[in-house]
Design an enzyme around this catalytic site. Structure first.
Site, PDB file in Angstrom:
ATOM      1  N   ASP A  23     -10.793 -29.630-123.267  1.00 57.81           N
ATOM      2  CA  ASP A  23      -9.729 -29.254-122.343  1.00 57.81           C
ATOM      3  C   ASP A  23     -10.223 -28.256-121.306  1.00 57.81           C
ATOM      4  O   ASP A  23      -9.828 -28.323-120.144  1.00 57.81           O
ATOM      5  CB  ASP A  23      -8.546 -28.660-123.115  1.00 57.81           C
ATOM      6  CG  ASP A  23      -7.650 -29.757-123.664  1.00 57.81           C
ATOM      7  OD1 ASP A  23      -7.358 -30.709-122.923  1.00 57.81           O
ATOM      8  OD2 ASP A  23      -7.253 -29.680-124.842  1.00 57.81           O
ATOM      9  N   HIS A  67      -8.918 -38.810-126.898  1.00 57.57           N
ATOM     10  CA  HIS A  67      -8.842 -38.720-128.363  1.00 57.57           C
ATOM     11  C   HIS A  67      -9.218 -40.013-129.051  1.00 57.57           C
ATOM     12  O   HIS A  67      -9.716 -40.016-130.171  1.00 57.57           O
ATOM     13  CB  HIS A  67      -7.478 -38.174-128.792  1.00 57.57           C
ATOM     14  CG  HIS A  67      -7.389 -36.699-128.541  1.00 57.57           C
ATOM     15  ND1 HIS A  67      -6.824 -36.183-127.410  1.00 57.57           N
ATOM     16  CD2 HIS A  67      -7.902 -35.646-129.234  1.00 57.57           C
ATOM     17  CE1 HIS A  67      -6.959 -34.869-127.424  1.00 57.57           C
ATOM     18  NE2 HIS A  67      -7.614 -34.512-128.521  1.00 57.57           N
ATOM     19  N   ARG A 126      -5.975 -25.841-137.304  1.00 57.80           N
ATOM     20  CA  ARG A 126      -5.364 -25.612-135.991  1.00 57.80           C
ATOM     21  C   ARG A 126      -3.906 -26.035-136.057  1.00 57.80           C
ATOM     22  O   ARG A 126      -3.593 -27.113-136.573  1.00 57.80           O
ATOM     23  CB  ARG A 126      -6.101 -26.422-134.926  1.00 57.80           C
ATOM     24  CG  ARG A 126      -5.485 -26.243-133.551  1.00 57.80           C
ATOM     25  CD  ARG A 126      -6.261 -26.937-132.481  1.00 57.80           C
ATOM     26  NE  ARG A 126      -6.064 -28.379-132.508  1.00 57.80           N
ATOM     27  CZ  ARG A 126      -6.659 -29.218-131.669  1.00 57.80           C
ATOM     28  NH1 ARG A 126      -7.493 -28.751-130.760  1.00 57.80           N
ATOM     29  NH2 ARG A 126      -6.437 -30.509-131.734  1.00 57.80           N
ATOM     30  N   CYS A 181     -15.851 -25.980-130.369  1.00 65.11           N
ATOM     31  CA  CYS A 181     -15.459 -27.186-131.105  1.00 65.11           C
ATOM     32  C   CYS A 181     -15.173 -28.383-130.204  1.00 65.11           C
ATOM     33  O   CYS A 181     -14.644 -29.384-130.664  1.00 65.11           O
ATOM     34  CB  CYS A 181     -14.278 -26.898-132.019  1.00 65.11           C
ATOM     35  SG  CYS A 181     -12.795 -26.422-131.122  1.00 65.11           S
ATOM     36  N   GLU A 224      -9.364 -22.769-124.281  1.00 64.84           N
ATOM     37  CA  GLU A 224      -9.475 -24.089-123.654  1.00 64.84           C
ATOM     38  C   GLU A 224      -8.731 -24.163-122.332  1.00 64.84           C
ATOM     39  O   GLU A 224      -8.567 -25.227-121.751  1.00 64.84           O
ATOM     40  CB  GLU A 224      -9.023 -25.194-124.612  1.00 64.84           C
ATOM     41  CG  GLU A 224      -7.691 -25.009-125.271  1.00 64.84           C
ATOM     42  CD  GLU A 224      -7.367 -26.111-126.272  1.00 64.84           C
ATOM     43  OE1 GLU A 224      -8.059 -27.140-126.325  1.00 64.84           O
ATOM     44  OE2 GLU A 224      -6.390 -25.935-127.016  1.00 64.84           O
TER      45      GLU A 224
END
Ligand code: PEP
Ligand code: MG
Length: 590
Positions: free
Chosen positions: A461, A191, A334, A508, A437
């Site tokens: 993921d 991230h 989300r 995404c 994911e």
């Protein structure tokens, strides 16, 4: 001069002075000092010891009062060590004899001490090693200025070098001061890397021991295209890279011209290019890059730097701000995807996510929400209320079983009924979707398609769970590959299942913004991509240069390879044919 290669995660070139963030366990580089400064450094040793003794005496006293003498004993040991000339004289002797800085003398002597204790046959001494490290850190803290520990104190444009940054530290980077970022650890889809890209800061991760090789104040070139960092470059390299900065500026200006043109293939099929964001303030930049909406709003970032759980009102305000910034363009929110590498800074908020033996496989994301219903319901209320203000979709992350999805939907329904009872407006028919994911969800895509309005494939993921490779671990980054045939097979099956059931599907993960995968994904039938906004112009340029027939041919061939190398080399060649120089000097993105 030092040249190091890492993992390129955010493009761009920058040439500035380095600011090395202090990590207390970072080795202190050996630096020699002029003879005239020896006494000065010995005085620094003395005052660091004096200040440390003062601090420990206070802690000792407090601990005795609150926890009793037995537990306070440990600090008597610390005090005893710092009062022992057998140890402290070694600091002074080293400064004098070897002409090194006070900090290096303390670092070196204490490290040797710790090693001697560790090798001791008596377990009492071995058990004291942690205390020695603790003391070392305390004394070094007095000697090494804390300014470089605090990113907000960086007051001139610089390149930040750190062992690692948390996602919330990265999100708080001031773009006007931090011109580049290089870290020892991390992977392409960690991230921290994703955020650096979103901020448009050139960044390289996985540089292993970089923090031990650079000092604050060194001149550094960061090349975020090739994943190369040059410390103290020579004149030739400086000249070359200054030209490169000019070339990139020109290229960016050309790509900027595409902003208002549609992302349409040569045969006239319109493709939806959306942006991924973490904060409402990122929306204007995403629109500026040409996003036609937001396909992924990572709402958990509001939690990462909050002291207490954000209230319903605070969350509602963020969502409404995002909706207003979008001016009628669609937004996919989300629900909280906390845990694993997204741990809040506040101890109160982090508590339920700590002590996970296997954080990426543990209590995270939707699982955490389903075990903390008041928190989940608060967020759902905020999203639903905001849905009255503009086109919003809601999406659940990390769904791994049908029961989990049904449970999340049931809670959503319950919250809707509460709002109805209270006459609070919201969009009754808000579309509900899920991230794909986890391999179990991908394999059951047909079943899931009957239960949701849309899918969004989270390859970051999905790859890590399919090939069993931690997405943030630089040591196995070579095994983390979007081109792995097993990953491509899953993508193909999910897109086909969505197609057959008329379920909207988008992608995404970071893969959506990497030019080498665009033809493949178009060929597999994908028509919607959500990515970090800076990647949009180049992806749009590629889409405008290809036809769907061409992409279908590429996809048919790509699914036939046995290894990710073959897939990636083939895809790269195909992109190069339509967009020459797409990978000019760039390490292929995976
Ligand atoms: C993903 O996993 O692909 C994704 C988009 O979500 P995140 O990167 O936040 O885990
Ligand atoms: Mg994810």
């Amino acid at each position: 001069m030092l040249v190091k290669k890492g993992i390129a995660v955010s493009p761009g070139v920058a040439i500035y002075k380095a600011v090395v963030l202090d990590n207390e366990d970072r080795p202190v580089p050996r630096r020699t000092i002029p003879v005239a400064l020896i006494d000065h450094h010995i005085r620094r040793v003395d005052s660091a010891l004096e200040e440390s003794i003062k601090q420990i005496t206070e802690v000792h006293q407090q601990t005795t009062e609150t926890l009793g003498e037995e537990l306070a004993k440990i600090f008597s040991f610390h005090l005893g060590m710092l009062a022992d000339p057998a140890l402290t004289d070694q600091f002074r002797a080293m400064v004098r004899k070897e002409r090194v800085t006070a900090e290096y003398a303390v670092y070196s002597v204490m490290t040797t001490y710790a090693q001697t204790f560790l090798a001791h046959e008596n377990s009492y001494f071995r058990d004291r090693v942690g205390d020695i490290y603790d003391l070392k850190r305390r004394v070094l803290r007095q000697l090494i200025t804390s300014g470089t520990n605090d990113l907000s104190k960086v007051d001139a444009p610089s390149i930040v070098i750190a062992q690692d940054l948390t996602p919330s530290q990265t999100a708080a980077l001031d773009k006007s001061k931090i011109m580049g970022l290089a870290t020892d650890v991390g992977g392409r889809t960690s991230h921290t890397a994703i955020l650096a890209h979103a901020l448009g800061i050139p960044a390289i991760v996985g540089l292993e021991d970089l923090t031990q090789r650079v000092e604050s104040g060194d001149t550094v070139i960061i090349d975020g295209h090739r994943g190369v960092i040059i410390v103290e470059p020579d004149a030739g390299q400086l000249l070359e890279y200054k030209q490169e900065v000019r070339r990139i500026k020109k290229l960016d200006a050309e790509l900027g011209k595409l902003r208002d043109l549609p992302a349409v293939t040569k045969d006239g099929t319109e493709i939806s290019l959306l942006g991924n964001i973490e904060f409402p303030t990122e929306v204007p930049d995403a629109l500026e890059k040409g996003a036609v909406g937001i396909g992924l709003y990572r709402t958990e970032f509001l939690y990462l730097s909050a002291e207490h759980e954000p209230t319903e009102e605070q969350q509602y305000d963020s969502y409404v701000e995002t909706i207003r910034n979008l001016g009628g363009k669609p937004l996919t929110i989300r629900t909280l995807d906390l845990g694993a590498d997204k741990i809040p800074e506040s101890a109160e908020l982090a508590a339920p996510m700590l002590n996970e033996r296997n954080p990426f496989l543990g209590l995270r994301s939707i699982r955490l929400c389903l075990q903390n219903l008041p928190m989940f319901r608060t967020q759902l209320r905020a999203i639903l209320r905001a849905s009255a203000e503009g086109p919003v979709k809601i999406m659940f992350p990390l769904i791994s079983s049908v029961m989990e999805l049904r449970q999340a939907k049931m809670i959503l329904q319950d919250v809707k009924e509460d709002l109805d009872d209270q006459d609070i407006p919201f969009a009754e028919n808000i579309p509900v979707g899920m991230m794909i994911e986890v391999p179990s969800a991908a394999l059951q895509a047909k079943t899931f398609s009957k239960e949701v309005d849309f899918f969004s494939i989270g390859t970051n993921d999905l790859i890590q769970y399919t090939v069993a490779v931690d997405r943030a671990n630089e040591r196995i980054a070579n095994l983390y590959s979007a081109g792995h045939p097993a990953v491509i097979q899953l993508l193909k099956d999910v897109i086909r299942a969505a197609d057959r059931s008329d379920t909207d599907v988008s992608l995404c993960g970071e893969m959506a913004g990497q030019p080498e995968f665009i033809m493949l994904l178009l060929g597999l039938g994908l028509r919607s991509f959500s990515m970090t906004p800076p990647a949009i112009p180049e992806v749009k340029r590629l889409i405008r240069s290809v036809s769907l027939d061409q992409c279908r041919r590429v996809a048919r061939k790509a699914v036939g390879f046995d290894s990710d190398r073959e897939v990636l080399n083939y895809l790269r060649d195909e992109v190069n044919k339509v967009m020459p120089k797409a990978f000019d000097g760039r390490s292929i993105g995976f």
